[in-house]
Design an enzyme around this catalytic site. Structure first.
Site, mmCIF file in Angstrom:
data_model
loop_
_atom_site.group_PDB
_atom_site.id
_atom_site.type_symbol
_atom_site.label_atom_id
_atom_site.label_comp_id
_atom_site.label_asym_id
_atom_site.label_seq_id
_atom_site.Cartn_x
_atom_site.Cartn_y
_atom_site.Cartn_z
ATOM 1 N N ASN A 41 0.818 -1.222 0.000
ATOM 2 C CA ASN A 41 0.000 0.000 0.000
ATOM 3 C C ASN A 41 0.848 1.266 0.000
ATOM 4 O O ASN A 41 0.792 2.097 0.899
ATOM 5 C CB ASN A 41 -0.984 0.003 1.178
ATOM 6 C CG ASN A 41 -0.304 -0.096 2.531
ATOM 7 O OD1 ASN A 41 0.751 -0.708 2.669
ATOM 8 N ND2 ASN A 41 -0.924 0.500 3.541
ATOM 9 N N HIS A 136 -7.274 -7.937 4.639
ATOM 10 C CA HIS A 136 -7.629 -6.990 5.692
ATOM 11 C C HIS A 136 -9.119 -7.207 5.923
ATOM 12 O O HIS A 136 -9.953 -6.712 5.163
ATOM 13 C CB HIS A 136 -7.336 -5.547 5.277
ATOM 14 C CG HIS A 136 -7.656 -4.551 6.346
ATOM 15 N ND1 HIS A 136 -6.685 -3.830 7.004
ATOM 16 C CD2 HIS A 136 -8.841 -4.176 6.910
ATOM 17 C CE1 HIS A 136 -7.259 -3.052 7.912
ATOM 18 N NE2 HIS A 136 -8.574 -3.245 7.860
ATOM 19 N N ASP A 247 2.371 -6.225 11.562
ATOM 20 C CA ASP A 247 1.649 -5.078 11.002
ATOM 21 C C ASP A 247 2.301 -3.778 11.463
ATOM 22 O O ASP A 247 1.619 -2.773 11.641
ATOM 23 C CB ASP A 247 0.160 -5.107 11.368
ATOM 24 C CG ASP A 247 -0.669 -4.099 10.580
ATOM 25 O OD1 ASP A 247 -0.220 -3.675 9.500
ATOM 26 O OD2 ASP A 247 -1.766 -3.717 11.050
#
Length: 345
Positions: A41, A136, A247
């Site tokens: 991302n 996600h 994460d």
């Protein structure tokens, strides 16, 4: 001094960013982890194998002399991803998974999937090529309470998805609820889950302790204590469906400490120390190595690492800030003491 020597672990969910930010944070991960699944991302996202190759080269170029680290690349799933790109990903050898973000769910997810049901032809190609789907797992419907978004995603989207594609390897990332634990436990061996250090150590009370604490805000958000307990039990159970994924998500201090701050906890600096504290709290240090070093590579069908790291029972203070472009970077539990320390890595 109590010491704990482990097979060198891997991080199966990591944000490294790009440019100067990448150069600032990469050494923290490389000090502890041999490999990491790198999130796609960026701005713009890593949508093609060519994008992934370029990003991989930038990561390797940013690696300090003397450190070794293997970035395992991912593609960002969009409404326009093609089956041909999935075949190219498999052929590349360095793209290991495809990441699903619901549009608008988290940092830089604006390019994400608008309707997961539109992606069935891609999931069919992934099932055929045996490329894992990383999820996600939250809905973005504004009518759904933020604390219920994972549970509703599982009920509404994930259960039908694994029914339609029973052989697709799926990782439900950064799970936060007892419902997610139950789902993973009751599915086939091709379904796994990663768990972060913050979700093992903290309930949602941490966000509001004595005021608003933005450095504990991440997505999916921290949940009730009963969910933390369920996650800790799953992580320390010795079940190979659950494995390490930090994460770790670096944001400059001023991006976190503002009226509409970014989501993400930065844990790459001291991830293994945090996990050691969590496992020690459950009297399960003997289960840490498998969670951190064995179950992830087994799921991804990769060899386990052969080198080791050693943690010692030694108290030290987490820094208030580490260097990062702009206003610096605040690590999780900044300024507090932690009771484990990596001795070599």
């Amino acid at each position: 001094m109590q010491k704990l020597t482990l097979t060198r672990p891997d991080d199966w969910h990591l944000h490294l960013r790009d440019g100067d930010a990448l150069k600032a944070v990469l050494p923290h991960s490389a000090r502890q982890f041999a490999r990491a699944i790198v999130m796609p991302n960026l701005k713009p996202p890593v949508r093609t194998v060519a994008d992934a190759a370029d990003y991989r080269n930038r990561i390797l170029a940013a690696l300090p002399v003397g450190q070794t680290f293997e970035p395992l690349m991912t593609l960002y799933l969009t409404d326009n991803t093609s089956p041909e790109e999935i075949s190219a990903a498999k052929a590349s050898k360095f793209v290991k998974a495809v990441k699903y973000y619901p549009a608008g769910a988290t940092t830089n997810s604006d390019f994400g999937v608008t309707d997961i049901r539109k992606c069935d032809r891609i999931f069919a190609a992934m099932e055929q090529e045996d490329i894992p789907l990383l999820l996600h797992g939250e809905v973005t419907d504004t009518n759904i309470d933020v604390f219920d978004r994972e549970k509703v995603f599982i009920e509404t989207h994930l259960i039908p998805l694994v029914s339609r594609f029973p052989k697709l390897r799926v990782v439900l990332e950064h799970i936060t609820t007892s419902e997610a634990v139950t789902f993973v436990l009751n599915t086939n061996e091709n379904i796994g889950a990663t768990i972060t250090p913050q979700h093992l150590l903290f309930s949602r009370n941490a966000i509001f302790k004595g005021g608003i604490r933005p450095h504990y805000y991440c997505l999916p958000i921290l949940k009730r204590e009963k969910h933390r307990q369920a996650l800790l039990q799953a992580a320390t159970s010795g079940n190979p469906k659950f494995f390490l994924g930090t994460d770790s998500a670096p944001h400059a201090r001023n991006s976190k400490e503002q009226s509409c701050g970014c989501a993400g906890c930065y844990s790459a600096l001291h991830a293994m120390e945090l996990y050691a504290e969590a496992f020690e709290s459950a009297n399960a240090l003997d289960k840490l190595e498998a969670f951190a070093s064995f179950y992830g590579p087994d799921f991804y069908q990769l060899p386990r690492n052969t080198k080791t790291i050693t943690l010692a029972k030694q108290t030290w203070q987490i820094p208030d800030e580490v260097p990062f472009p702009g206003t610096g970077l605040v690590p999780l539990r900044a300024g507090e003491e932690i009771t484990w320390k990596i001795m070599d890595g």
